[in-house]
Motif scaffolding. Sequence first.
Motif, mmCIF file in Angstrom:
data_model
loop_
_atom_site.group_PDB
_atom_site.id
_atom_site.type_symbol
_atom_site.label_atom_id
_atom_site.label_comp_id
_atom_site.label_asym_id
_atom_site.label_seq_id
_atom_site.Cartn_x
_atom_site.Cartn_y
_atom_site.Cartn_z
ATOM 1 N N PRO A 435 -24.650 -38.822 30.612
ATOM 2 C CA PRO A 435 -23.955 -38.994 31.895
ATOM 3 C C PRO A 435 -22.549 -39.537 31.705
ATOM 4 O O PRO A 435 -22.312 -40.430 30.878
ATOM 5 C CB PRO A 435 -24.851 -39.997 32.640
ATOM 6 N N TYR A 436 -21.620 -39.009 32.450
ATOM 7 C CA TYR A 436 -20.202 -39.337 32.307
ATOM 8 C C TYR A 436 -19.949 -40.838 32.333
ATOM 9 O O TYR A 436 -19.155 -41.359 31.526
ATOM 10 C CB TYR A 436 -19.409 -38.654 33.428
ATOM 11 N N MET A 437 -20.589 -41.565 33.243
ATOM 12 C CA MET A 437 -20.325 -42.992 33.385
ATOM 13 C C MET A 437 -20.863 -43.797 32.207
ATOM 14 O O MET A 437 -20.613 -45.000 32.108
ATOM 15 C CB MET A 437 -20.909 -43.516 34.699
ATOM 16 N N LYS A 438 -21.565 -43.135 31.293
ATOM 17 C CA LYS A 438 -22.101 -43.828 30.114
ATOM 18 C C LYS A 438 -21.487 -43.318 28.806
ATOM 19 O O LYS A 438 -21.910 -43.723 27.726
ATOM 20 C CB LYS A 438 -23.621 -43.684 30.074
ATOM 21 N N ILE A 439 -20.511 -42.415 28.905
ATOM 22 C CA ILE A 439 -19.843 -41.914 27.696
ATOM 23 C C ILE A 439 -18.576 -42.737 27.451
ATOM 24 O O ILE A 439 -17.680 -42.768 28.296
ATOM 25 C CB ILE A 439 -19.440 -40.429 27.835
ATOM 26 N N PHE A 440 -18.517 -43.379 26.290
ATOM 27 C CA PHE A 440 -17.351 -44.206 25.971
ATOM 28 C C PHE A 440 -16.665 -43.746 24.686
ATOM 29 O O PHE A 440 -15.851 -44.465 24.121
ATOM 30 C CB PHE A 440 -17.770 -45.671 25.864
ATOM 31 N N ASP A 441 -16.997 -42.548 24.257
ATOM 32 C CA ASP A 441 -16.370 -41.967 23.073
ATOM 33 C C ASP A 441 -15.924 -40.555 23.448
ATOM 34 O O ASP A 441 -16.742 -39.666 23.645
ATOM 35 C CB ASP A 441 -17.372 -41.930 21.915
#
Length: 450
Positions: A435-441
């Motif tokens: 999910p986009y809100m959990k991608i930090f890379d």
Amino acid sequence: MENENKVRVCVIGAGPAGMSVLYQFAKLGKIPSIVCYEKQSTWGGIWNYTWRTGLDENNEPCHSSLYKDLWTNAPKEANIEFPDYTFEQHFGKPVPSYPPAAAIGDYLKGRWTNACFTDLKQFIQFNTIVRFVKFENNHFVVTIDDRKKNMTSQEVFSHVVVCSGVFNYPNQPEVRDIIKFEGRVMHSHNFRNANEFQGQRVLIVGSHFSGEDIALHCLKFGAKHVYLSWRTKPTGLNWPNGIEERPELVRFDEKSAYFKDGSLANIDAVIFCTGFRNHFPYLDTNLRIAEDTSTYPDGLYKATLFLNGGNNKLFYIGAQEQLYTMTYFDCLASWVCKYILGKLADEPKTEQQMKNDVIRWTTRMASIASIKDVADFQTALLAEISSSSGYDKGILNAVPIFVDWIRHREEDISNFRRHQFRSMYTGTLAPTQTPYMKIFDDSLENFLKF
């Protein structure tokens, strides 16, 4: 049309639009004398990330508005994937529908090299700034500044194609008492890293696509609270906790923003996501389109050929607000290249016919009232242009994807990227991703793990 031997084309900008011009000329199998001037040191235009804001390494205004950890906010299948070079072909496997900027840049450069039998870089003069373009004696005189050689010179061309984009000159509104505000004030053009706003209360002014995306982006990377100010009407979107809509911003004091409904918000920073303006200072005034951006700029036949100067030999590509993007530029470029070489069976039209055609499209544009209307408008325009140029009409099958994308955004703006689409050209369904809100890379390496 002029004799092909007398054709000498100047392309301004080696971003997606300018590269499509070079690519489409190469695809015709006969490239005229052509020079593409690019102010940056590499191709890719706005898809080149830089930490710089304000001035670049040449002390010129920074071109790119790209920020770290940006992921596309529309599915690649609708407006990025090319009929003759798919994402699956480039990456060797299916990839998710919403890529990060690094993947888009890699894909574009792959098409310009792997899908083209001609070395397109041979036509590009990097680190070269176009200072002025004027039209005299039925030719364009182009003044250029070569930053590598530290030399200014003039070149003569029969045609000019303006491809320098519209996302580089911020539209910055004046707000009452903004000078009193003690927090940070910036335009989205200079937004680079959301980590700067961790723990802060951020006001986003402007509720269109960039405002929506930066609001989510700031929340995702730890902003304490985000206010999103709209001017015309609320977005109607289902925002997550931490993002709150407010009506039009009317004034500031030292610590707060005040809105049209009488409410206020204590804030630490304000980011203006108020769009951009057409800005072509290097063009003589009689060669410029209006500064206000639109879906169909007045005076452009087929949304590209400038009718108010230059004797029908000046073109703009990428100077429109659009939903279709890369494929839009590519379709227009196909038409422009064939028009220049006199290879369109139905062109040229008379001056009056072309002006009537512009009126037809600008009149239709006036009735646009929704995102879906924009999609329908551009689809109709591309259908007409592709019929003339022979460009692959497969791009027109994007409408159902746009319709689903609009619905997904309305259902859950923070999680619409969880949906995946089928390529219109391979039929392959894109794989799911974190999910986009959990991608930090946002690295290409991480993206290719999905």
